[in-house]
Every structure is written in structure tokens, then in C-alpha cells.
Design a protein around this motif. Sequence first.
Motif, short mmCIF file in Angstrom:
data_model
loop_
_atom_site.label_atom_id
_atom_site.label_comp_id
_atom_site.label_asym_id
_atom_site.label_seq_id
_atom_site.Cartn_x
_atom_site.Cartn_y
_atom_site.Cartn_z
N LYS A 1 0.85 -1.19 0.00
CA LYS A 1 0.00 0.00 0.00
C LYS A 1 0.89 1.25 0.00
N ALA A 2 1.94 1.20 0.83
CA ALA A 2 2.83 2.36 0.95
C ALA A 2 3.56 2.64 -0.36
N THR A 3 3.97 1.60 -1.09
CA THR A 3 4.67 1.84 -2.35
C THR A 3 3.74 2.55 -3.34
N GLN A 4 2.47 2.15 -3.36
CA GLN A 4 1.51 2.81 -4.25
C GLN A 4 1.31 4.26 -3.83
N ASP A 5 1.24 4.48 -2.52
CA ASP A 5 1.06 5.84 -2.00
C ASP A 5 2.25 6.72 -2.40
N ALA A 6 3.46 6.16 -2.30
CA ALA A 6 4.66 6.94 -2.65
C ALA A 6 4.65 7.27 -4.14
N ARG A 7 4.08 6.39 -4.95
CA ARG A 7 3.97 6.70 -6.39
C ARG A 7 3.01 7.87 -6.59
N ARG A 8 1.92 7.87 -5.84
CA ARG A 8 0.97 8.98 -5.98
C ARG A 8 1.62 10.31 -5.59
N ARG A 9 2.61 10.25 -4.67
CA ARG A 9 3.29 11.48 -4.26
C ARG A 9 4.28 11.96 -5.31
N GLY A 10 4.60 11.14 -6.30
CA GLY A 10 5.45 11.62 -7.39
C GLY A 10 6.47 10.64 -7.92
N ALA A 11 6.88 9.63 -7.12
CA ALA A 11 7.92 8.71 -7.60
C ALA A 11 7.36 7.85 -8.73
N ARG A 12 8.12 7.70 -9.81
CA ARG A 12 7.61 6.90 -10.93
C ARG A 12 7.62 5.41 -10.55
N ALA A 13 8.67 4.98 -9.89
CA ALA A 13 8.74 3.59 -9.39
C ALA A 13 9.26 3.61 -7.96
#
Length: 306
Positions: free
Chosen positions: A198-210
Motif C-alpha cells: 500500500k505504501a509503495t503505491q502511496d509513494a507513487r501517488r506522491r510523485g515517484a515513478r517507481a
Amino acid sequence: MILTVTLNAALDITYRVPALRPHAAHRVTDVTERPGGKGLNVGRVLAALGHDVTVTGFVGGGTGRLIRERLTGVEDALVPVAGPSRRTVAVVDARTGDTTQLNEPGPLVTAAEWAAFLGVYGELVAGAEAVALCGSLPPGVPVGAYAGLVRTARAAGVPVLLDTSGEPLRRGVAARPDIIKPNSDELAELTGSHEPLKATQDARRRGARAVVASLGAEGLVAATDEGRWRAAPPARLRGNPTGAGDSASAGLLSALAEGLPWPARLTRAVALATATVLSPTAGDFDRTSYEELLGRVGVTTEVTAA
Ligand SMILES: O=P(O)(O)OC[C@@]1(O)O[C@H](CO)[C@@H](O)[C@@H]1O
């Protein structure tokens, strides 16, 4: 050429003691000293894999001289500062292999030194195939430093990996790096979630592409625009984990530079990280183990890309 940035380079000192006890005096049985700071570790592993590597960041004082003298296999584009580079001390408990880390803050970097670095970085990025921005910021460097360095790399069309923590990570993520590689604590601090997928998806929403999160002995979990995967070593292995995350970053960048797809990138990252834990010297990887592990890392698809 792959460029690695270590703004807070260190002389990494590893002490081995029979048993680490708070408030006790200890006899150190073994001492090693080597250049460290995450970007220098990433550079060393990339060079061992056969890549052309340039390292930049700051070095100063007697510690800085020692760091420079001991750098091998990489092009040294480090920028001098007046203050002395830091030392870090890792104390390894010989009974358990557990490691306790003490990291000094690093030299105070002046505005003029920061400006000099930005000039060097801008020139180097133009000739790089990928960039790694790694580690803590020394005092004096602006908290938004990585965000600016990410933007410069993106403007030059160069893929950029960011591995840092806290506010520099938060701001860096908003500048949209291609890859971030937090550990589970850093990812939880960034997103507020302790559930890695869940956190990896959240970090993508914050801007990281992967987002490639390291979960210690359990390997890596990755969320990318091509899919989500878990990659795990064949067994839980004990050893000194210092530098294992840096080897994972090197594996990701090395496979990216070779144009390999995500599952192969993750396989290389886990094999290198595990071979680093198995190496007798912190931050080195055991090549025989690495080659053998490449065929034994398990990569499983989590779900289709979100
Ligand atoms: O204080 P930072 O920059 O976050 O981490 C520094 C450090 O602990 O990380 C490396 C291992 O990853 C060591 O070589 C180094 O000394």
C-alpha cells in the motif's frame, strides 16, 4: 557513465567486538576502514559489475583525503569543502552478527561550496546514462537539495534514482524521480502506512515513478508503471547488512542501464544485496554468491499495474 552523488561521504569504520553491551568497555578484535556514504558504495558495486562510474559529492579535511586515496575503480569528481568529512562507526557483535551504527553529522557546507557542487553536477549529468542520489545531507545543504538535483536530471532526460530519508526524501519525491529505494521505516515515515505494498503505491501517488522498498531479509517489493512485484532471496541469511541497500540500488541501475525489464532488475538487486550480507567485509559483495543467487531469487507478480 553512471553518476553517483554522495553529499555526505564518510570514512566507514567497522569494529568487531566479542559481544556489544551498553555501558561496558569493549576490546575491538578487528577494525576495517573504507570509503563510504551510500553513493560511494553504489559506485563501487557498479564499477565491480563493469560499468563506467563517476562519483561526486563533497569531501574535506584529513578524512576526505583518506576517502579519496582509497577510492578505486571510479572517476573521482568529488568537490572539496573546508570542513572535514565525517566518520561512521559500525559495531558488529560477533556472537549475533547484529550491527550498531553511529553516524557523525558531516561537515558544514557553505553556500559557495553548494553553488560549486551544483556547477559540477550540472556538467556531469549532461554526460550520464543514469544518476543515483544517495544518503543524508550534511549541515548547510538545503533540505530541498535532492528535489533540485532530481529536476536537473529529469530536464536532461537522465533516469534518476533517489535513496534518502525524512524531509529530503519527501521533497525529492515531489520532484518526480524515476526510482526511489526506501527501506520499510523510511517508506512508512513518508507515507504513514506500515503495509509495504500500500505504501509503495502511496509513494507513487506522491510523485515517484517507481518505488522499490527494501524489506531486509525478505527482499524487495516494487510498484512501477509496468506492474508490481516481490523479489526474495532463496533463504533468510545472517550477516552484516551494512551497504546491502546500496548494492540493491546498484543492481537496479546496472540493469536499467542495460535495458533489462523490471523483474530482471529486481533479481539483480536482490542477488547483489544478499551477496553483500554474505560478504565478510561490510559493503562488499561476494561474487560467487552473487552469480549463484541470480538463478535462485524468486520474483512474483503482486497484481497488475494500478
Ligand atoms: O548517514 P547516511 O548518509 O544515511 O548513511 C551513511 C551510511 O551509514 O550508509 C552506508 C550504508 O548504506 C554507509 O556506508 C554509510 O556510512
